[in-house]
Motif scaffolding. Structure first.
Motif, PDB file in Angstrom:
ATOM      1  N   MET A   1       0.855  -1.173   0.000  1.00  0.00           N
ATOM      2  CA  MET A   1       0.000   0.000   0.000  1.00  0.00           C
ATOM      3  C   MET A   1       0.901   1.236   0.000  1.00  0.00           C
ATOM      4  O   MET A   1       1.836   1.336   0.777  1.00  0.00           O
ATOM      5  N   THR A   2       0.595   2.176  -0.871  1.00  0.00           N
ATOM      6  CA  THR A   2       1.374   3.397  -0.973  1.00  0.00           C
ATOM      7  C   THR A   2       0.520   4.580  -0.555  1.00  0.00           C
ATOM      8  O   THR A   2      -0.585   4.770  -1.063  1.00  0.00           O
ATOM      9  N   ASN A   3       1.032   5.365   0.369  1.00  0.00           N
ATOM     10  CA  ASN A   3       0.348   6.592   0.755  1.00  0.00           C
ATOM     11  C   ASN A   3       0.327   7.559  -0.411  1.00  0.00           C
ATOM     12  O   ASN A   3       1.175   7.498  -1.292  1.00  0.00           O
ATOM     13  N   VAL A   4      -0.647   8.463  -0.400  1.00  0.00           N
ATOM     14  CA  VAL A   4      -0.763   9.480  -1.423  1.00  0.00           C
ATOM     15  C   VAL A   4      -0.667  10.848  -0.746  1.00  0.00           C
ATOM     16  O   VAL A   4      -1.407  11.138   0.195  1.00  0.00           O
ATOM     17  N   LYS A   5       0.247  11.665  -1.231  1.00  0.00           N
ATOM     18  CA  LYS A   5       0.478  13.016  -0.715  1.00  0.00           C
ATOM     19  C   LYS A   5      -0.067  14.010  -1.728  1.00  0.00           C
ATOM     20  O   LYS A   5       0.203  13.900  -2.926  1.00  0.00           O
ATOM     21  N   ILE A   6      -0.819  14.976  -1.247  1.00  0.00           N
ATOM     22  CA  ILE A   6      -1.336  16.044  -2.093  1.00  0.00           C
ATOM     23  C   ILE A   6      -0.959  17.373  -1.444  1.00  0.00           C
ATOM     24  O   ILE A   6      -1.103  17.535  -0.226  1.00  0.00           O
ATOM     25  N   MET A   7      -0.471  18.275  -2.259  1.00  0.00           N
ATOM     26  CA  MET A   7      -0.220  19.635  -1.804  1.00  0.00           C
ATOM     27  C   MET A   7      -0.970  20.568  -2.745  1.00  0.00           C
ATOM     28  O   MET A   7      -0.801  20.489  -3.959  1.00  0.00           O
ATOM     29  N   ALA A   8      -1.794  21.400  -2.162  1.00  0.00           N
ATOM     30  CA  ALA A   8      -2.537  22.396  -2.939  1.00  0.00           C
ATOM     31  C   ALA A   8      -2.043  23.779  -2.534  1.00  0.00           C
ATOM     32  O   ALA A   8      -2.012  24.103  -1.342  1.00  0.00           O
ATOM     33  N   ILE A   9      -1.649  24.559  -3.515  1.00  0.00           N
ATOM     34  CA  ILE A   9      -1.165  25.911  -3.281  1.00  0.00           C
ATOM     35  C   ILE A   9      -2.251  26.860  -3.786  1.00  0.00           C
ATOM     36  O   ILE A   9      -2.633  26.810  -4.955  1.00  0.00           O
ATOM     37  N   LEU A  10      -2.751  27.684  -2.878  1.00  0.00           N
ATOM     38  CA  LEU A  10      -3.883  28.551  -3.181  1.00  0.00           C
ATOM     39  C   LEU A  10      -3.509  29.995  -2.905  1.00  0.00           C
ATOM     40  O   LEU A  10      -3.079  30.327  -1.795  1.00  0.00           O
ATOM     41  N   THR A  11      -3.673  30.837  -3.895  1.00  0.00           N
ATOM     42  CA  THR A  11      -3.415  32.260  -3.722  1.00  0.00           C
ATOM     43  C   THR A  11      -4.740  32.994  -3.864  1.00  0.00           C
ATOM     44  O   THR A  11      -5.385  32.932  -4.920  1.00  0.00           O
ATOM     45  N   ALA A  12      -5.141  33.661  -2.782  1.00  0.00           N
ATOM     46  CA  ALA A  12      -6.436  34.335  -2.752  1.00  0.00           C
ATOM     47  C   ALA A  12      -6.516  35.425  -3.816  1.00  0.00           C
ATOM     48  O   ALA A  12      -5.560  36.151  -4.051  1.00  0.00           O
ATOM     49  N   THR A  35     -11.848   8.541   7.252  1.00  0.00           N
ATOM     50  CA  THR A  35     -11.204   7.288   7.621  1.00  0.00           C
ATOM     51  C   THR A  35      -9.795   7.144   7.058  1.00  0.00           C
ATOM     52  O   THR A  35      -8.884   6.764   7.776  1.00  0.00           O
ATOM     53  N   GLY A  36      -9.583   7.460   5.807  1.00  0.00           N
ATOM     54  CA  GLY A  36      -8.285   7.245   5.172  1.00  0.00           C
ATOM     55  C   GLY A  36      -7.336   8.421   5.229  1.00  0.00           C
ATOM     56  O   GLY A  36      -6.274   8.402   4.612  1.00  0.00           O
ATOM     57  N   ASN A  37      -7.688   9.455   5.992  1.00  0.00           N
ATOM     58  CA  ASN A  37      -6.822  10.634   6.075  1.00  0.00           C
ATOM     59  C   ASN A  37      -5.789  10.464   7.176  1.00  0.00           C
ATOM     60  O   ASN A  37      -6.113  10.120   8.306  1.00  0.00           O
ATOM     61  N   VAL A  59      -4.047   7.310   3.141  1.00  0.00           N
ATOM     62  CA  VAL A  59      -3.505   5.953   3.190  1.00  0.00           C
ATOM     63  C   VAL A  59      -3.323   5.362   1.799  1.00  0.00           C
ATOM     64  O   VAL A  59      -2.402   4.583   1.573  1.00  0.00           O
ATOM     65  N   ASP A  60      -4.197   5.732   0.859  1.00  0.00           N
ATOM     66  CA  ASP A  60      -4.090   5.191  -0.499  1.00  0.00           C
ATOM     67  C   ASP A  60      -4.998   5.969  -1.449  1.00  0.00           C
ATOM     68  O   ASP A  60      -5.682   6.910  -1.041  1.00  0.00           O
ATOM     69  N   GLY A  61      -5.004   5.548  -2.690  1.00  0.00           N
ATOM     70  CA  GLY A  61      -5.818   6.200  -3.710  1.00  0.00           C
ATOM     71  C   GLY A  61      -7.309   6.117  -3.436  1.00  0.00           C
ATOM     72  O   GLY A  61      -8.054   7.033  -3.782  1.00  0.00           O
ATOM     73  N   ASP A  62      -7.758   5.019  -2.813  1.00  0.00           N
ATOM     74  CA  ASP A  62      -9.180   4.907  -2.474  1.00  0.00           C
ATOM     75  C   ASP A  62      -9.589   5.967  -1.458  1.00  0.00           C
ATOM     76  O   ASP A  62     -10.694   6.511  -1.531  1.00  0.00           O
ATOM     77  N   LEU A  89      -0.846  19.394  -6.478  1.00  0.00           N
ATOM     78  CA  LEU A  89       0.150  18.393  -6.850  1.00  0.00           C
ATOM     79  C   LEU A  89      -0.163  17.092  -6.134  1.00  0.00           C
ATOM     80  O   LEU A  89      -0.361  17.084  -4.921  1.00  0.00           O
ATOM     81  N   THR A  90      -0.179  15.993  -6.869  1.00  0.00           N
ATOM     82  CA  THR A  90      -0.276  14.670  -6.267  1.00  0.00           C
ATOM     83  C   THR A  90       1.119  14.070  -6.363  1.00  0.00           C
ATOM     84  O   THR A  90       1.663  13.935  -7.452  1.00  0.00           O
ATOM     85  N   LEU A  91       1.688  13.740  -5.224  1.00  0.00           N
ATOM     86  CA  LEU A  91       3.099  13.360  -5.131  1.00  0.00           C
ATOM     87  C   LEU A  91       3.258  11.889  -4.806  1.00  0.00           C
ATOM     88  O   LEU A  91       2.521  11.321  -4.008  1.00  0.00           O
ATOM     89  N   ASP A  92       4.244  11.272  -5.433  1.00  0.00           N
ATOM     90  CA  ASP A  92       4.610   9.886  -5.161  1.00  0.00           C
ATOM     91  C   ASP A  92       5.878   9.882  -4.297  1.00  0.00           C
ATOM     92  O   ASP A  92       6.782  10.676  -4.531  1.00  0.00           O
ATOM     93  N   PRO A  93       5.946   8.987  -3.322  1.00  0.00           N
ATOM     94  CA  PRO A  93       7.105   8.979  -2.432  1.00  0.00           C
ATOM     95  C   PRO A  93       8.382   8.489  -3.135  1.00  0.00           C
ATOM     96  O   PRO A  93       8.335   7.568  -3.938  1.00  0.00           O
ATOM     97  N   LEU A  94       9.481   9.145  -2.825  1.00  0.00           N
ATOM     98  CA  LEU A  94      10.811   8.682  -3.255  1.00  0.00           C
ATOM     99  C   LEU A  94      11.587   8.228  -2.018  1.00  0.00           C
ATOM    100  O   LEU A  94      11.996   7.086  -1.930  1.00  0.00           O
TER     101      LEU A  94
END
Length: 97
Positions: A1-12, A35-37, A59-62, A89-94
Motif C-alpha cells: 500500500m502506498t500513501n498518497v500526498k497532495i499539496m494544494a497551493i492557493l493564492t487568494a 477514515t483514510g486521512n 492511506v491510499d488512492g481509495d 500536486l499529487t506526489l509519489d514517495p521517493l
C-alpha cells in the motif's frame, strides 16, 4: 500500500482572503475526520499571507477518491475558483521517513 500526498497551493484573489481562509478552515476538521486521512494541515506563506498551502496525506488512492466524493470537498470545488488561483500536486514517495 502506498500513501498518497497532495499539496494544494492557493493564492487568494484580491479581496477574497477572508473567504478563502473560512472555506479552508472548514475543510480541516472534516477532512481530518475521514477514515483514510493521515494528515490535513493548512499553512500560510510567510512572505505572502494571501498564499495558503494544504498539506494532505492519505492511506491510499481509495482514500483520496473518498475525500474527493465527500460533500465538503464538493463544496470546496464549487467555490474555490472564485476565491483563489489553485495549483494541486499529487506526489509519489521517493524517500520518506
Amino acid at each position: 500500500m502506498t500513501n498518497v500526498k497532495i499539496m494544494a497551493i492557493l493564492t487568494a484573489r484580491a479581496g477574497k482572503e477572508a473567504e478563502l481562509r473560512e472555506l479552508l478552515d472548514t475543510m480541516v476538521a472534516q477532512s481530518r475526520a475521514e477514515t483514510g486521512n493521515l494528515r490535513y494541515d493548512l499553512w500560510t506563506d510567510g512572505s505572502n499571507p494571501a498564499r495558503l498551502v494544504l498539506d494532505e496525506l492519505y492511506v491510499d488512492g481509495d482514500a483520496v477518491s473518498a475525500h474527493r466524493a465527500s460533500p465538503h470537498f464538493q463544496t470546496y470545488l464549487a467555490t474555490i475558483n472564485d476565491l483563489a488561483e489553485r495549483t494541486a500536486l499529487t506526489l509519489d514517495p521517493l524517500v520518506v521517513a
